[in-house]
Design a protein around this motif. Structure first.
Motif, PDB file in Angstrom:
ATOM      1  N   VAL A  73     -11.145  17.326  -9.928  1.00 58.85           N
ATOM      2  CA  VAL A  73     -12.466  16.858  -9.503  1.00 58.85           C
ATOM      3  C   VAL A  73     -12.470  16.291  -8.083  1.00 58.85           C
ATOM      4  O   VAL A  73     -13.266  16.714  -7.246  1.00 58.85           O
ATOM      5  CB  VAL A  73     -13.022  15.822 -10.504  1.00 58.85           C
TER       6      VAL A  73
ATOM      7  N   ALA B  27     -20.317  15.748  -9.732  1.00 57.45           N
ATOM      8  CA  ALA B  27     -20.020  14.532 -10.491  1.00 57.45           C
ATOM      9  C   ALA B  27     -20.859  13.367  -9.978  1.00 57.45           C
ATOM     10  O   ALA B  27     -21.390  12.576 -10.760  1.00 57.45           O
ATOM     11  CB  ALA B  27     -18.536  14.200 -10.386  1.00 57.45           C
TER      12      ALA B  27
ATOM     13  N   ASP C 151     -19.594  15.707 -16.312  1.00 59.04           N
ATOM     14  CA  ASP C 151     -18.973  14.530 -16.926  1.00 59.04           C
ATOM     15  C   ASP C 151     -17.681  14.949 -17.619  1.00 59.04           C
ATOM     16  O   ASP C 151     -17.316  16.125 -17.660  1.00 59.04           O
ATOM     17  CB  ASP C 151     -19.932  13.834 -17.893  1.00 59.04           C
TER      18      ASP C 151
ATOM     19  N   ILE D 227      -9.263  12.991 -12.267  1.00 60.37           N
ATOM     20  CA  ILE D 227     -10.522  12.397 -12.715  1.00 60.37           C
ATOM     21  C   ILE D 227     -10.388  10.880 -12.636  1.00 60.37           C
ATOM     22  O   ILE D 227      -9.446  10.303 -13.182  1.00 60.37           O
ATOM     23  CB  ILE D 227     -10.838  12.858 -14.149  1.00 60.37           C
TER      24      ILE D 227
ATOM     25  N   MET E 179     -15.916   8.062 -13.294  1.00 57.07           N
ATOM     26  CA  MET E 179     -16.695   8.685 -14.374  1.00 57.07           C
ATOM     27  C   MET E 179     -16.601   7.854 -15.648  1.00 57.07           C
ATOM     28  O   MET E 179     -15.504   7.433 -16.019  1.00 57.07           O
ATOM     29  CB  MET E 179     -16.112  10.065 -14.685  1.00 57.07           C
TER      30      MET E 179
END
Lengths: 89, 453
Positions: free
Chosen positions: B336, B346, B352, B370, B427
């Motif tokens: 990511v 994101a 997600d 992430i 996240m």
């Protein structure tokens, strides 16, 4: 060892002469040349033999870059094998 | 002679579409460096790495100059250090990490991987001590990368190791909190780890490999996206798959050429070419943008998994004929923070962790790079690892987890590493506690897929 020189840019007088001159000074033999001019855009592809070159590959690239800067064109030199491996099976 | 349009196509790929060879990785076996005395073992390790890879960086640079292909990284992978450390009485296993770091610095490589343990079925001598030392090792060194294989289709999942890795990931982030939790970005938890992977942070040199070997990882998400863009929106999906295959073929041929050349110049056997689409945060080098070029408004919307499955499969089909030996991870990566398209998806709430998890079932890696909230519990990290490893185990594929708990930050904040590691929003993770499940320990038995004999 063979390499391919490509020259891309706006067509002006003497591009071919200047690139050839840089090659000849370096003892680089031009084996084949194709060129096309589409409207005023110039694209030239040269197959050259660089085994007997009196300067290193890096120096040759540098010299060609200077020609590119002087003529307002973008000049690349790359090993022929790259193109053979990518485009021929 | 070659056709002008082909020559110009290649030049355009390199100049404008970020075509490059992402890494030349030399795998080095350290099995002959084993010694009961850790200091003697470290001397042998240092000498062997420096001897084997002394010309690696120069050779990479020479090939780059002569062929005109950018070769971004030169790296080293070594035998999992837990095996080398097995007979050592010393508890200070991190000495090996310092040794690897010094060797990397001396040689000028930008990462060295293999501070690793393979514990898919259980812990052998050396494994525990190595895993416990990971936070220190990654905090105190600059170039060392670490990985732990906690499961495989053949062995099932080692849930004791899964539990342990939740704590280790959290600790590694905490101990490097003052440096954007960078330690966790150098730590991968695998299921079905490949033994010839040239990509970091998960590279190590498997025990079945030759003494030294050259593996090459190619890249080129920008080239694939540009090829699809030229096709316009009028092409159907079959034609899209064909375009990806053709492009992957060309990219891989270049990787094969570089691999052979490097192998010849270094007098080291050629191992594999890893056919991966590895993004960077640079504009025009994004896997998410390929998916969007296929017709998704944004990466993460419904349809993303299908598009990614198509992409991953077509990359392999195109690449496999272009190389004599294919291996490693080979597929599309979805890290990511390292992908401009994923970062933006994101940030805007389209992507997600649950969507990413489903995407990992059809692509080559896993939950990669992430950023999760700093207050995440070790049990939740373990549960994320277990979920991801289960996908790999059941589908007989590699999955990996590289989570970065952003210490002191909460969902919606941003963590910025800079450089190739990029940046990303924190996240949120799912609610509810898996604590009892994770604390049970034991092993998830190997699935029926393992019984092929």
């Amino acid at each position: 060892m063979k390499a391919i020189i490509t020259v891309i840019g706006k067509d002006t007088v003497g591009i071919l002469a200047k690139v050839s001159d840089a090659c000849s000074k370096a003892d680089v033999n031009i084996v084949e040349v194709t060129q096309s001019v589409l409207q005023d855009m110039f694209a030239m592809v040269m197959l050259v033999e660089i085994s007997k070159s009196n300067i290193g590959f890096e120096q040759l690239r540098e010299n060609l870059n200077q020609v590119g800067d002087a003529t307002g064109t973008k000049i690349h030199i790359m090993h022929e094998d790259i193109f053979n491996s990518m485009h021929k099976i | 002679m070659l056709e002008t349009k082909d020559i110009l196509e290649t030049i355009n790929m390199i100049d404008n579409e970020n075509l490059d060879v992402r890494t030349i990785t030399m795998g080095i076996s350290l099995l002959d460096c084993i010694n009961e005395d850790i200091d003697k073992a470290c001397i042998k390790v240092y000498d062997k790495i420096c001897r084997s890879a002394k010309d690696l960086v120069k050779t990479g640079e020479d090939i780059q100059k002569e062929y005109g292909i950018p070769i971004i990284n030169k790296r080293i992978s070594v035998t999992p250090i837990a095996m080398i450390a097995a007979p050592c009485q010393s508890k200070k296993i991190a000495k090996f990490a310092y040794t690897l770091d010094r060797a990397a610095k001396e040689l000028g490589v930008n990462f060295i991987g293999g501070y690793s343990a393979l514990v898919q079925k259980g812990f052998a001598s050396g494994d525990y001590a190595l895993i416990e030392s990971i936070p220190e090792a990654l905090s105190e060194t600059e170039f060392v990368c670490s990985s732990v294989n906690i499961g495989s289709t053949k062995a099932g999942l080692n849930m004791d190791a899964v539990k342990m890795m939740g704590k280790i990931v959290k600790q590694t982030a905490e101990i490097t909190a003052d440096r954007n939790c960078i330690g966790a970005a150098k730590l991968v938890v695998f299921c079905n780890a490949p033994e010839d992977n040239p990509f970091m942070a998960g590279a190590f040199h498997g025990v079945g490999e030759a003494d030294t070997v050259i593996n090459v990882g190619v890249s080129g998400p920008g080239v694939v996206r540009a090829a699809l863009a030229k096709g316009g929106t009028g092409k159907n999906i079959t034609e899209i798959a064909d375009m990806v295959k053709k492009t992957a073929f060309k990219i891989t041929r270049m990787g094969q050429l570089v691999a052979q050349e490097a192998s010849q110049r270094l007098c080291v056997p050629f191992g594999i070419v890893d056919l991966s689409l590895a993004p960077t945060p640079a504009v025009g080098d994004s896997v998410a943008h390929i998916l969007e070029e296929m017709g998704l408004e944004v990466c993460g919307c419904h349809g993303t998994t299908a598009a990614l499955a198509l992409l991953n499969d077509a990359v392999k089909k195109g690449g496999v004929m272009a190389s004599s030996h294919v291996g490693g991870l080979s597929g599309a990566f979805i890290p990511v923070t390292e992908d401009a398209g994923m970062i933006s998806a994101a940030e805007n709430g389209y992507l997600d962790i649950t969507k990413l998890e489903s995407m990992t079932a059809v692509c080559s890696v896993g939950l990669d790079m992430i950023v999760v909230p700093g207050d995440i519990t070790p049990e939740v990290i373990s549960a994320i690892i277990a979920d991801e490893a289960a996908i790999g185990m059941v589908n007989t594929k590699t999955t990996a987890v590289r989570l970065i708990p952003a210490i002191g930050k909460k969902a919606g904040d941003e963590l910025n590493f800079g450089g190739l590691l990029g940046r990303g929003p924190v996240m949120p993770v799912r609610k509810g506690s898996p604590e009892v499940f994770i604390n049970r320990g034991g092993r998830i038995p190997a699935p029926l897929q393992a019984l092929k004999n």
